[in-house]
Design an enzyme around this catalytic site. Sequence first.
Site, PDB file in Angstrom:
ATOM      1  CG  HIS A 197     -64.448  12.853 -79.837  1.00  6.38           C
ATOM      2  ND1 HIS A 197     -63.871  11.982 -80.739  1.00  6.38           N
ATOM      3  CD2 HIS A 197     -63.820  12.627 -78.648  1.00  6.38           C
ATOM      4  CE1 HIS A 197     -62.931  11.275 -80.129  1.00  6.38           C
ATOM      5  NE2 HIS A 197     -62.898  11.638 -78.865  1.00  6.38           N
ATOM      6  CG  ASN A 240     -61.275  10.914 -83.494  1.00  9.92           C
ATOM      7  OD1 ASN A 240     -62.322  11.557 -83.584  1.00  9.92           O
ATOM      8  ND2 ASN A 240     -61.262   9.621 -83.246  1.00  9.92           N
ATOM      9  CG  HIS A 241     -62.867   8.634 -87.271  1.00  3.91           C
ATOM     10  ND1 HIS A 241     -62.981   7.294 -87.546  1.00  3.91           N
ATOM     11  CD2 HIS A 241     -63.319   8.790 -85.995  1.00  3.91           C
ATOM     12  CE1 HIS A 241     -63.488   6.663 -86.495  1.00  3.91           C
ATOM     13  NE2 HIS A 241     -63.707   7.550 -85.546  1.00  3.91           N
ATOM     14  CG  ASP A 273     -64.706  11.866 -86.070  1.00  2.00           C
ATOM     15  OD1 ASP A 273     -63.526  12.151 -86.389  1.00  2.00           O
ATOM     16  OD2 ASP A 273     -64.988  11.251 -85.027  1.00  2.00           O
ATOM     17  CG  HIS A 307     -68.577   8.651 -88.063  1.00  2.00           C
ATOM     18  ND1 HIS A 307     -67.199   8.507 -88.115  1.00  2.00           N
ATOM     19  CD2 HIS A 307     -68.859   9.059 -86.795  1.00  2.00           C
ATOM     20  CE1 HIS A 307     -66.681   8.805 -86.939  1.00  2.00           C
ATOM     21  NE2 HIS A 307     -67.667   9.143 -86.112  1.00  2.00           N
ATOM     22  CG  ASP A 353     -68.893  13.241 -84.668  1.00  2.00           C
ATOM     23  OD1 ASP A 353     -69.134  14.410 -84.315  1.00  2.00           O
ATOM     24  OD2 ASP A 353     -67.988  12.549 -84.170  1.00  2.00           O
TER      25      ASP A 353
END
Length: 246
Positions: free
Chosen positions: A199, A82-83, A56, A29, A27
């Site tokens: 995740h 999910n983001h 993500d 981010h 991820d």
Amino acid sequence: MKADAQPRQYHLSLARNAGGRDFCVGDLHGSFNVLERALDSLGFDPERDRLISVGDLIDRGPQSPRVLEFLRRPWFHAVRGNHETMLLDNIDAAEINVRWLIQAGAGWWLMLDDEERAAYPAPLSELPYTIEVDTADGRVGVVHADVPEGLHWDEFVAELPHNARLREHALWARTRIGQVQQDTPTNEVEGINLLVVGHTPVSPITFAHNVCFLDTGAAYAPNFPGAALTLLEIHPQRRVHTFPTA
């Protein structure tokens, strides 16, 4: 999830990379600056090598707006996280979900004007739920969160377009990693040589049977012990490359 946010292509298959290397990355981010330094240190060749993200790509980190820059690059592939889904769910909402803004670290979205925001829905909505890569060590599957226990990889891929609950599992599930962290027995995912997921932040990178948990909390430094961006080289050989961010 809104029906119009579903991709035309739920699954992407990548043929074997005959001339270069393939990497999976945890991820991000918004930590694209960390990713660039990592790729430089690995001698990543964009003409031959490929990078597959577990999703993500946005929120929490400072460079989330750069996601569009990377999605345009032919060597960069990503599954939906999910983001990304939370952003798509808020595009046409009467009120932006405060939980997404505050708890999920999406404050960067408020800094964009309407014209800038309009560039995000199309490329993010096109992200598939799963990617499969042919490698020298067999088939490698990538999904953001997990495949349900007992479900064959091929059945999982085939059923995703028709099963909203299964798509929810692909984006949000933490059952398997929870079992691993509690030393509860789990099973391998049949039909795939290796499954790579993100995740849930772990430290260090964790393997359970043929499942690799690749999110090592890069964007959570300094509050996550061992925070790092981890890349798993999956072709032509398998090697772990870890770049601390703490």
